[in-house]
Motif scaffolding. Structure first.
Motif, PDB file in Angstrom:
ATOM      1  N   PHE A 192       9.965  54.528 -27.249  1.00 14.45           N
ATOM      2  CA  PHE A 192      11.632  54.299 -27.443  1.00 14.45           C
ATOM      3  C   PHE A 192      12.136  52.868 -27.468  1.00 14.45           C
ATOM      4  CE2 PHE A 192      10.471  58.640 -25.479  1.00 14.45           C
ATOM      5  CZ  PHE A 192      11.180  59.417 -26.274  1.00 14.45           C
ATOM      6  N   GLY A 193      11.348  52.056 -27.593  1.00  9.88           N
ATOM      7  CA  GLY A 193      11.913  50.566 -27.834  1.00  9.88           C
ATOM      8  C   GLY A 193      12.149  49.989 -26.662  1.00  9.88           C
ATOM      9  N   ASN A 194      11.529  50.416 -25.414  1.00  8.35           N
ATOM     10  CA  ASN A 194      12.100  49.651 -24.290  1.00  8.35           C
ATOM     11  C   ASN A 194      10.839  48.707 -23.956  1.00  8.35           C
ATOM     12  OD1 ASN A 194      13.910  51.866 -23.584  1.00  8.35           O
ATOM     13  ND2 ASN A 194      12.673  52.693 -22.917  1.00  8.35           N
ATOM     14  N   SER A 195      11.406  47.731 -23.466  1.00 10.34           N
ATOM     15  CA  SER A 195      10.283  46.231 -23.334  1.00 10.34           C
ATOM     16  C   SER A 195       9.149  46.902 -22.259  1.00 10.34           C
ATOM     17  CB  SER A 195      11.178  45.222 -22.921  1.00 10.34           C
ATOM     18  OG  SER A 195      11.626  45.528 -21.502  1.00 10.34           O
ATOM     19  N   GLU A 196       9.447  47.879 -21.548  1.00  7.62           N
ATOM     20  CA  GLU A 196       8.289  48.417 -20.485  1.00  7.62           C
ATOM     21  C   GLU A 196       7.293  48.961 -21.189  1.00  7.62           C
ATOM     22  OE1 GLU A 196      11.766  49.473 -19.781  1.00  7.62           O
ATOM     23  OE2 GLU A 196      11.984  47.312 -19.077  1.00  7.62           O
ATOM     24  N   GLU A 197       7.825  49.603 -22.216  1.00 11.18           N
ATOM     25  CA  GLU A 197       6.598  50.366 -22.826  1.00 11.18           C
ATOM     26  C   GLU A 197       5.553  49.495 -23.653  1.00 11.18           C
ATOM     27  OE1 GLU A 197       8.242  54.091 -25.095  1.00 11.18           O
ATOM     28  OE2 GLU A 197       9.890  52.733 -25.121  1.00 11.18           O
TER      29      GLU A 197
END
Lengths: 461, 279
Positions: A192-197
């Motif tokens: 989903f384009g989150n930095s945590e991923e």
């Protein structure tokens, strides 16, 4: 003070010292294990065996040499020194090109030739010979001619250093602002384009967190193998959705990245199968995904060892897909599983998707199996400048080494019925080879003419 | 015909090439030491003849394994030797006086193939990341750089030999000291150009393959250091007026660095490059 500083930065010695310094730091960098490409256990082992050196290395950040403050500072100083140097080279090349001096005497040349001719066509013959050898007329005044060949090579040094300057600037930009991350994505799953991923990131010192403004769904991963079983090709079929929800299909494989919204998506060689197991514990289902790495060769199982969250179980897994016929169960995917709890084997056998086994009073079900793909995402606007820099360096070097400039001066003096013709030539680079060339021009002129009173030939000065 | 049979023929062809190159080396040396200028043509011709079995051997391998000779020590060494021999011939046609350097270059060529022949000649598939046109560019220019650097080294060594004992008649057949000095500089320049393109092509390939144009891999780093050394050499010549002996010695140092980077480091260091130079 300002002038002194400028003088130091302008000096060639400063540039060379900085280059030697960068070379030395690079040597240290390749000989000391770097945090970015060594495992923590290896780094710790190295530190234990180098107890005297290790604290100094850590203090100076030489264990991450190429992003250390010292290294970046030296590169920055080189950038400054080169900026001055490039400007100097530009002005000096401009002056040299503009310099079309026609005042010369035989003492100016190592290669000098003078003769008397009674033929009016002599001048034309000399001009034709020089034109035929690639010389172009740069200046003409009162019977004096200046010819030049490969005059553009005067710009070579400037172009070469400009290319280097651009590369150093782009490299500095990369050190400071590049964004880079690695994701592991399952088939039919979405990033989903989150930095945590990101599983891991390597961002520049001043880079903000990497947040791509789009989603990626992995539709399908396709590995292909050579007849001998070695890996030949890996391709990921993806769907990229922007913030407006528009979905764009894309294909990427090793050496063929996919570009979207200023971000490059690369296929890594890291891929495999993800095994989904469901543990029913006290009536509650705990699903867990285990990512298994692909084997070196087709036919060998995908393997992995991992603990099962919230339990003391250690899972040792060997998954064999049915595609190669080497599955433990003919033509069907199967998982060879060893489950250990505190060193005691609880299960050792094979299960197929959909099957369940009993682990004490708990039930373990093999729910699903899917491919996963390792993708690298990068955002770095400076890459194009790196390649532009390389192009300029090559252009500069070719003009310097392949086309070194030559100059020939030609003077005609009329004396009653005769002509005195003088030719002088010089080449700063490759003077010996130019001497031979010059001799061949003279021979060529000799063949066309019958001269009298040859005054001097290739006079050594 | 099976791969194994092809391999047998290929090894035999390589040995034939070695034998012819040895003969060429002997004649090159003879022509210099006995001041027989005509004989050098025979040495030149023998080098051309040696290239025939050598080329066929490499071509057979290329066709059989469907990729160029850059996947094992055996084929890397052999193809490098081939490029050096070809470059020497081409340059000798343009600059006839450089033929004297055959005394140094031909022994390097046959020794490289001989060393290769004692390595495992097994064929290997290309891993996915190596299936790129930029790899071909990268490898081609690395080989061209190696060829030019070895020729410049040959000229520098001849310079040092002649400079030391110029009065001896043996050295009278060598080109003049000034010309040797210039040739060594010129070919180092060509090597410098090719080395730059090699780094650039590798960088473009790395960018397409791993999303980074530079990774500070040991061989990348050494390659950069070698490139910088040649840059320093060029500056010393141009601005500090290093000529003659000083320049030749500096060039020998640069050559040792490049030798280390191209031929020793890939086999010794843990590097992204060394995994492709399988033994």
């Amino acid at each position: 003070m300002k002038n002194k500083m400028k003088k130091i930065l302008l000096s060639r010695s400063t540039g060379l010292i900085l280059i030697v310094f960068i070379a030395m730091l690079s040597l240290i960098g390749v000989n000391i294990p770097q945090v970015s490409d060594s495992s923590p256990s290896f780094i710790n082992g190295w530190k234990e065996s180098h107890q005297l050196l290790a604290p100094i290395i850590s203090q100076l950040h030489f264990d991450r040499m190429f992003s250390s403050e010292i290294f970046i500072a030296v590169v920055f100083l080189l950038f400054l020194a080169m900026s001055f140097s490039v400007w100097n080279l530009f002005t000096s090349a401009r002056k040299k090109i503009a310099k079309q001096n026609l005042r010369f005497s035989e003492k100016s040349f190592k290669n000098y030739f003078s003769f008397i001719s009674q033929d009016d066509n002599s001048v034309k013959n000399v001009l034709d010979t020089l034109a035929g050898r690639g010389y172009s007329l740069k200046n003409l005044s009162q019977g004096k001619y200046l010819f030049r060949k490969y005059g553009f090579s005067q710009w070579g040094g400037f172009i070469l250093h400009l290319g280097m300057l651009i590369i150093v600037a782009a490299a500095l930009y990369t050190f400071l602002f590049e964004k880079r991350g690695f994701i592991q994505i399952l088939e039919r799953d979405t990033f989903f384009g989150n930095s945590e991923e990101f599983l891991s990131t390597e961002n520049g010192i001043f880079a903000s967190p990497f947040v791509p403004n789009f989603n990626i769904t992995l539709e399908k991963l396709t590995p292909d193998y050579y007849p001998g079983g070695n890996l030949k090709f890996v391709e990921s079929s993806i769907l990229v959705s922007n913030q407006a929800g528009t979905r764009t299909p894309g294909l990427l494989s090793i050496n063929n990245p996919y570009k979207f919204g200023g971000v490059n998506i690369y296929q890594s060689t890291s891929f495999g199968y993800t095994v989904c197991l469901l543990l029913n514990k006290n009536g509650k289902d705990i699903p867990t995904y285990f990512s298994l790495e692909h084997a070196d060769k087709l036919g060998n199982p995908f393997t992995g060892i991992s603990d099962f969250p919230t339990t003391d179980y250690i899972f040792k897994m060997e998954f064999s897909p049915d595609i190669n016929g080497s599955s433990f169960s003919l033509n069907q995917p199967s998982l060879r599983l060893i489950v250990e709890e505190k060193g005691i084997t609880q299960f050792n056998g094979t299960i197929k998707p959909g099957e369940s086994i009993q682990l004490g009073d708990q039930k373990l079900t093999f729910v699903d199996i899917r491919h996963w793909s390792g993708l690298i995402l990068t955002e770095n606007q400076s890459v194009i400048f790196i390649f532009l820099g390389f192009g300029l360096i090559v252009l500069g070097l070719i003009s310097i080494y392949v086309f070194p400039m030559r100059e020939i001066y030609f003077a005609v003096e009329k004396n009653e019925n005769t002509l005195r013709l003088s030719l002088g030539g010089k080449a700063v680079r490759e003077p010996q080879q130019f001497e031979e060339e010059f001799r061949s021009y003279i021979e060529s002129i000799y063949l066309k003419e019958s001269f009298t009173n040859v005054q001097s030939e290739l006079v050594e000065i | 015909m099976s791969s194994l049979n092809w391999l047998k023929y290929e090894v035999v062809l390589h040995w034939i090439a070695v034998a012819v190159y040895i003969a060429a080396s002997v004649i090159f040396t003879y022509s210099l030491f006995f001041k027989n200028g005509k004989v050098i043509r025979h040495a030149f011709l023998l080098t051309v003849i040696g290239l025939i079995p050598h080329s066929i051997a490499l071509l057979v391998r290329w066709i059989e394994q469907s990729h160029g000779p850059y996947m094992s020590r055996y084929e890397v060494l052999s193809s490098d030797a081939w490029v050096i021999a070809i470059m020497f011939l081409i340059f000798s046609l343009k600059w006839e006086k450089i033929r004297a350097a055959g005394t140094i270059i031909l022994p390097i060529v046959f020794l490289m193939i001989a060393v290769a022949l004692f390595r495992n000649p097994e064929m290997h598939n290309l891993p996915p990341s190596l299936r790129s046109i930029w790899l071909v560019m990268h490898v081609t220019f690395a080989k061209l750089a190696a060829g030019a650097i070895i020729i410049s080294f040959g000229a520098a060594v001849l310079f040092l030999l002649k400079e030391k004992k110029e009065t001896k008649p043996i050295f009278s057949k060598f080109p003049s000291l000034e010309l040797l000095d210039e040739y060594s500089y010129k070919f180092a320049g060509f090597g410098f150009v090719f080395w730059t393109i090699n780094i650039a092509a590798g960088s473009i390939w790395a960018e397409a393959s791993w999303g980074r144009y530079w990774g500070w891999d040991p061989i990348e780093t050494w390659s950069l250091i070698t490139w910088l050394m040649y840059g320093i050499y060029a500056h010393l010549r141009l601005f500090w007026k290093w000529r003659g002996k000083k320049s030749a010695v500096a060039l020998v140092v640069c050559f040792v660095m490049s030798l280390f980077t191209i031929f020793i480091l890939p086999f010794a260091a843990k590097s992204l490059h060394s995994q492709y130079f399988v033994s």
